[in-house]
Design a protein around this motif. Structure first.
Motif, PDB file in Angstrom:
ATOM      1  N   PHE A 283      -2.219   3.379  -6.292  1.00 18.64           N
ATOM      2  CA  PHE A 283      -2.859   2.092  -6.608  1.00 18.64           C
ATOM      3  C   PHE A 283      -4.064   1.811  -5.713  1.00 18.64           C
ATOM      4  N   ARG A 284      -4.377   2.748  -4.788  1.00 21.87           N
ATOM      5  CA  ARG A 284      -5.514   2.647  -3.877  1.00 21.87           C
ATOM      6  C   ARG A 284      -5.504   1.315  -3.138  1.00 21.87           C
ATOM      7  N   GLY A 505      -9.348  -0.878  -7.044  1.00 29.28           N
ATOM      8  CA  GLY A 505      -8.100  -1.372  -6.479  1.00 29.28           C
ATOM      9  C   GLY A 505      -8.274  -1.813  -5.052  1.00 29.28           C
ATOM     10  N   LYS A 506      -9.470  -2.210  -4.701  1.00 30.18           N
ATOM     11  CA  LYS A 506      -9.803  -2.488  -3.317  1.00 30.18           C
ATOM     12  C   LYS A 506      -9.087  -3.718  -2.812  1.00 30.18           C
ATOM     13  N   VAL A 638     -14.202   3.247  -0.187  1.00 30.09           N
ATOM     14  CA  VAL A 638     -14.395   4.695  -0.294  1.00 30.09           C
ATOM     15  C   VAL A 638     -14.115   5.383   1.037  1.00 30.09           C
ATOM     16  N   CYS A 639     -14.690   4.866   2.119  1.00 30.53           N
ATOM     17  CA  CYS A 639     -14.601   5.552   3.417  1.00 30.53           C
ATOM     18  C   CYS A 639     -13.221   5.439   4.048  1.00 30.53           C
ATOM     19  N   GLY A 714      -9.713   7.856  -8.745  1.00 29.75           N
ATOM     20  CA  GLY A 714      -9.687   8.323  -7.377  1.00 29.75           C
ATOM     21  C   GLY A 714     -10.074   9.789  -7.284  1.00 29.75           C
ATOM     22  N   ILE A 715      -9.627  10.448  -6.217  1.00 27.87           N
ATOM     23  CA  ILE A 715     -10.015  11.842  -5.976  1.00 27.87           C
ATOM     24  C   ILE A 715      -9.492  12.764  -7.064  1.00 27.87           C
ATOM     25  N   LYS A 716      -8.493  12.336  -7.802  1.00 26.78           N
ATOM     26  CA  LYS A 716      -7.974  13.143  -8.915  1.00 26.78           C
ATOM     27  C   LYS A 716      -9.090  13.484  -9.899  1.00 26.78           C
TER      28      LYS A 716
END
Length: 1145
Positions: A283-284, A505-506, A638-639, A714-716
């Protein structure tokens, strides 16, 4: 279930059983009549017999028999009510036992081995049930007692769990227990933890179809026959990952606080942390979110008009739902958006329903919730507390606004494309301006032929509006396969900033001023990206105010790169865009100094081909489509969350994902992996894809579509797209002859990947810039569509079709395992560099130097393992922060404090001596002499130089070392009086080997010489020539004393003559001040000359007169044997000392 083996004399009595599967040693049988479609008489008879029997006497319909070839007796070892249950047991037997049974020559041993193994499995099942019911079961206490008895480690080495398994020695399995503690793996009677684990993998071989292979730097071991291999492998990976992150890079890598405290690590904690890591990644969510409840339930999905089954996860600030099949349906609800959580009446169709109402006048229905009462009560309690804290925060903020100056502390700037950067006043205003719109709003160019683009944008906007109507809008909209297809088409520019904020999802942080500065009480509220920004706008603006006035390395790097960020885009040809980029980057560097900006610059110094594409490029793209404050929070997301550990000083995260990508290539593209011998070459080419999210290699419009997918998946999404790029070009890549050709193939392909917009009109200026800044330099190729152009939407959809089954859970497991390899590879590189730096200064063999490094490093780790009171970790951290920055990282990597050094000194010193007290004194003097930085730490270079002098240098250098140990700075009490002398001595020693110039050492006084003689006497104890050596040193001592006395008398008589002459001159009435000053100085010289002293040359010459002493110091010493002995003793000696220390403290 497994059964205690029970004999069966007639294997097929009365034909009651039908054999379903069989092999040489096992039979899987089904009860006749069970599951048969036809109604045969025998089946009906057996079924009737089983029905009328009492329930306690009924036979399970499936069973597994152990049979020994040539024997009429079999044993029932497992049974089950369903075929799937028994098949699990059958598969375990086939995979873990069948091949190994062929080793036994005596068939009776086969039966004994299998029955013993089954009984062990039953015992482990019972132990597992007890462990779930009991916090400290008796079995665990028994295992802990065995662990402490066998391995004699300090009590702080906490046992986490243990497993029954076999360790293979060649083709023979050895049954025992695998113990997993916080720092070590241990099997029955040998400790694996002495060697660092470099690789963990599951393997299948001839004898072991499913085993765990543990690789260290010197050997590999294989373990099999686990009752639950998946669980054991997961726990081993977790413990190895946690230990490496905690010990090797405690500051550079993110590690949860609970895992930083080894005493609190348990198997339950590891399981909870693994689940929490998965939820945060799926869910980030922010790293600070704690997982509270996990419950199976179903959610009403209006678009599907049914309830979707899945799992509900609750954290500090969110309600999260994921369908059973990951990615089919995801729902994220911030608690601050929730108005109420209520129980509804339970019915047969809607069991245990819960209604969650949100501020957008929508409600979500959850059903089939177990423990509904406790769940609702817990959620309601957290919701009330969160709402109260939020109201307090808002009221406090309103009070501060009412008493503050009416003049706003930041400006709202309206874009003016005619602005001139030559007007200094407006330039100053721009530096403190917070833009209220995305840069693309003001700097969007109307290019010829853009009507097609506009129409395409309108079509996309209409599709998204329809989607919002059906699925909801905002962070709590349903995320399904339909939204995935819309994202693949490219998000329309007018919605891109909003949807990036929503899909990321931030979890933003609202940081108020301290309500009570004395108590440092701050309110931290986590808000979703799509929520109202008013409550946290002050945070970003405050960062801008605090950071813009500071000049440091980060701001210098930022200023250097500002005009290299999309320089061909009109937004960044204007001071408005440059100022916005400066504020965002500077504010982030101020918020997170550990990452800052210079860390990224260091990263790209290592990778010069990607130097122009770093954090500034990413921030530029975010500013084009999102408001400035939103761009800042997206950069935070992101970071700090979406690309974990990508931006630390060693780029661990990116390298881990590259290693994961290599394994995915082997898994998903086996033919390509087979034909390309070096998969690492492909992964190195793809490194820029991960570091820049394809921004450096794709035309701009296509790359922005990839960024859309990145914020959704995401990275996926990057993994999937990377795999499909290789898959599309697999034929050409397998035919390529070298890495350069493969690079050209991929570069050429990516240059031709276009979007719907680029197919209708020329590429944007940003596209030209980005393709120019990439290594391909092919901006001209993007000016017009080509016949071979690939559409980015098709490419993304292709990646979903072929590799969409790649899950976040699988990626996280691979990351955990490959992080071990990456960190150990860094350790290998660190060792190589350290040895390369030290080798020119020493004479010992490279093999011995490597072994000494391992001992040095192990000594450092032992203290970190068991919390040595020497506070080595704290001293090392302090030295890292405050030591000379001119030293390389390799020189500062591992250092020992005084207790650590003395421990290693005792293991390696050439002459241990007879007196423990005097040996300790010499060890302390040696440490003080080697501590050239005066920071109470000794580096590996200093330690290796000392050891090299003892074992490899000639007699002169050994005597020189002993001499220096007895004059300052070796004598600690006189260090302060000799600081200048020490600095000069160190400079002389550094140049000595290069210039071959002998520098005079300070003179030794009588007290120091007596200590020197005492040290020499202690060296000879236990030597075969002890008597001759004692006689020789007595002779040398007498000779040196005579030399000192003669020198002392000579100085004294000379001083008397000088004093008489001065008395004669003193009778004259007039004297010059300058002469008076010189007279005082000469008086000081006289006082020093009166002291008894000898020189190094005099002592050396005296020692050379005795052949016994010369033979003793020139006797060759075997350093290899000493190192081997030290390796055997190091763990036990330090463990014993630390155990005793813990007991007495």
């Amino acid at each position: 279930m497994w059964l205690n083996p029970e004999e069966v004399l007639l294997k097929n009595a009365l034909k009651l059983w039908v054999t379903e599967r069989s092999n040489q040693f096992f039979l899987l049988q089904r009860r006749r009549g069970h599951g048969e479609p036809t109604s045969r008489f025998t089946g009906l008879l057996v079924g009737a017999l089983d029905t009328v029997l009492d329930s306690n006497a009924r036979v399970a319909p499936f069973r597994i028999l152990l049979q020994v070839p040539g024997s009429q007796i079999s044993w029932v070892i497992a049974s089950g009510a369903a075929l799937d249950e028994v098949k699990k047991h059958w598969d375990w037997l086939v995979h873990n036992l069948l091949h190994s049974l062929s080793v036994f020559e005596n068939k009776e041993d086969v039966a004994s081995f299998v029955k013993g193994k089954v009984k062990g499995l039953i015992a482990e099942e019972v132990r597992g049930r007890h462990a779930a019911q009991e916090e400290d079961p008796g079995k665990f206490r028994e295992a802990l007692r065995k662990f402490e008895l066998h391995f004699s480690l300090p009590s702080s080495e906490k046992l986490v769990t243990h497993y029954s398994c076999c360790c293979w020695k060649g083709r023979v399995p050895r049954q025992g227990f695998l113990f997993l503690s916080i720092n070590h793996m241990a099997f029955y009677s040998f400790l694996l933890g002495k060697e660092e684990v470099t690789r963990l993998e599951r393997v299948s071989t001839g004898l072991m179809t499913d085993a765990i292979r543990v690789n260290t730097r010197k050997r590999q071991r294989e373990f099999s026959m686990f009752l639950n291999l998946d669980e054991a492998f997961g726990v081993i990976c977790q413990l190895a990952d946690v230990a490496l992150r905690r010990l090797l890079d405690s500051e550079g890598l993110e590690l949860d606080r609970v895992l930083q405290q080894p005493a609190r690590i348990t198997k339950r904690i590891l399981e909870e942390q693994a689940l929490r890591e998965y939820v945060l990644a799926l869910f980030r969510l922010p790293r600070g979110e704690r997982l509270h409840e996990v419950a199976s339930c179903s959610v009403w999905t209006p678009h599907a008009r049914c309830h979707t089954a899945g799992t509900l996860y609750t954290t500090d600030s969110y309600l999260c739902f994921s369908s059973r099949e990951e990615g089919n349906c995801i729902l994220l609800i911030p608690l601050l958006e929730v108005l109420s959580i209520e129980k509804a009446e339970s019915t047969s169709l809607l069991p245990n329903p819960v209604i969650v109402s949100v501020r957008t006048k929508k409600a979500f229905q959850l059903i089939e919730l177990q423990d509904r009462e406790e769940l609702v009560e817990s959620l309601s309690s957290r919701l009330r507390a969160l709402q109260w804290r939020h109201s307090m925060f808002r009221s406090s903020k309103d009070r501060k606004r009412s008493v503050s100056s009416p003049t706003p502390y930041y400006y709202t700037f309206y874009y003016d494309t005619g602005y001139s950067d030559e007007e200094e006043i407006e330039e100053q205003v721009l530096r403190n301006t917070v833009n209220s719109e995305a840069l693309m709003t003001a700097f969007h160019q109307n290019r010829p032929g853009s009507n097609g683009n506009n129409s395409m944008e309108q079509v996309k906007e209409r599709l998204w509006e329809d989607h919002f109507t059906e699925f909801g809008r905002g962070v709590h909209m349903f995320r399904t396969e339909k939204i995935q297809r819309l994202v693949a088409m490219g998000i329309p520019e007018s919605l891109r900033g909003e949807l990036w904020m929503t899909l990321s999802g931030k979890g933003e942080r609202d940081v108020s001023e301290c309500l009570n500065k004395a108590g440092s009480t701050c309110l931290l509220q986590r808000r979703d990206a799509s929520s109202e920004l008013e409550s946290h706008q002050g945070y970003y603006t405050g960062l801008v105010q605090k950071s813009m006035g500071h000049n440091n390395l980060a701001t210098e790097e930022i200023e250097r790169d500002l005009h290299r960020s999309l320089p061909d885009h009109p937004a960044f040809q204007n001071p408005t865009g440059i100022a916005a980029l400066r504020r965002v980057l500077t504010a982030y560097a101020h918020r997170n100094p550990k990452i800052g900006y210079c860390q990224v610059s260091v990263l790209f110094a290592v990778l010069p081909q990607y130097e122009c594409v770093s954090m500034n490029i990413l921030a530029s793209v975010l500013l084009l489509y999102a408001k400035e404050e939103e761009a800042f929070w997206l950069l935070v997301a992101v970071c700090e969350r979406m690309l974990p550990d990508y931006f630390n000083r060693r780029v661990i995260g990116a390298q881990v994902d590259q290693s994961v990508f290599e394994e995915l290539i082997r898994e998903r593209l086996p033919e390509l992996a087979e034909h390309v011998p070096e998969i690492s070459a492909l992964s190195s080419v793809s490194l820029s894809w991960f570091l820049t999210l394809f921004l450096s290699v794709l035309p701009f419009q296509s790359a922005v579509c990839v960024v859309d997918c990145f914020f959704f998946h995401g990275i996926k999404a990057i993994f999937q797209l990377g795999l499909v790029v290789l898959d599309v070009n697999a034929a050409q890549l397998t035919a390529s002859t070298d890495d350069g050709q493969a690079l050209m193939i991929l570069t050429s392909f990516l240059d031709q990947v276009g979007s719907e917009e680029s197919s209708c009109s020329p590429s944007s200026p940003a596209a030209a810039e980005l393709t120019t800044s990439s290594s391909s330099g092919s901006s001209s190729n993007t000016d017009s569509p080509t016949a071979g152009r690939t559409n980015i939407t098709d490419l993304i959809n292709n990646s979903y079709e072929k590799f969409g089954d790649l899950t976040v859970r699988h990626i996280e497991k691979l990351r955990c395992r490959h992080r071990i390899q990456v960190l150990q590879a860094h350790e290998d590189t660190t060792k190589e560099n350290a040895l390369r730096l030290v080798t020119p200064d020493v004479s010992m063999s490279p093999e011995n130097l490597s072994e000494v490094y391992d001992l040095f490093k192990t000594e450092h780790f032992i203290s970190l393992y068991w919390g040595d009171s020497s506070s080595a970790a704290a001293a090392e951290a302090a030295a890292w922060h405050y030591s000379d920055s001119s030293r390389s990282f390799m020189e500062r990597q591992y250092r020992l404090d005084r207790p650590q050094f003395k421990s290693l000194y005792g293991l390696l010193v050439l002459w241990p001596g007879d007196s423990n007290q005097h040996s300790d004194t010499v060890a302390n003097r040696t440490f003080t002499l080697l501590d050239q930085g005066c920071n109470n730490l000794v580096t590996f270079r200093e330690f290796a130089g000392w050891l090299d002098t003892l074992y490899c240098e000639d007699l002169n250098e050994k005597i020189r070392l002993l001499y220096r140990l007895h004059i300052p700075p070796g004598v600690e009490g006189e260090v302060k009086d000799y600081q200048d002398q020490l600095k000069q001595m160190l400079q002389d020693l550094a140049k000595e080997k290069e210039k071959d110039v002998e520098k005079p050492l300070p003179l030794m006084n009588q007290g120091q010489f007596i200590q020197f003689c005492k040290t020499l006497y202690s060296l000879f104890h236990g030597d075969p020539e002890e008597n001759d050596l004692f006689q020789a040193i007595a002779t040398v001592t007498s000779l040196v004393l005579q030399i000192g006395e003669a020198s002392h008398r000579g100085h004294s008589s000379g001083s008397d003559i000088t004093s008489q002459e001065e008395e004669t001159r003193g009778s004259h009435p007039t004297r010059v001040d300058g002469e008076s000053g010189r007279g005082d100085a000469s008086g000081e010289d006289r006082s020093s000359e009166k002291e008894w002293t000898v020189s190094y040359a005099q002592i050396l010459a005296s020692l050379l007169t005795e052949q016994a002493l010369v033979n003793f110091f020139e006797k060759p010493a075997d350093l290899s044997a000493k190192i081997a002995e030290a390796k055997e003793k190091q763990y036990q000696q330090r463990a014993g000392l630390l155990t005793l220390q813990h007991r007495t403290s």
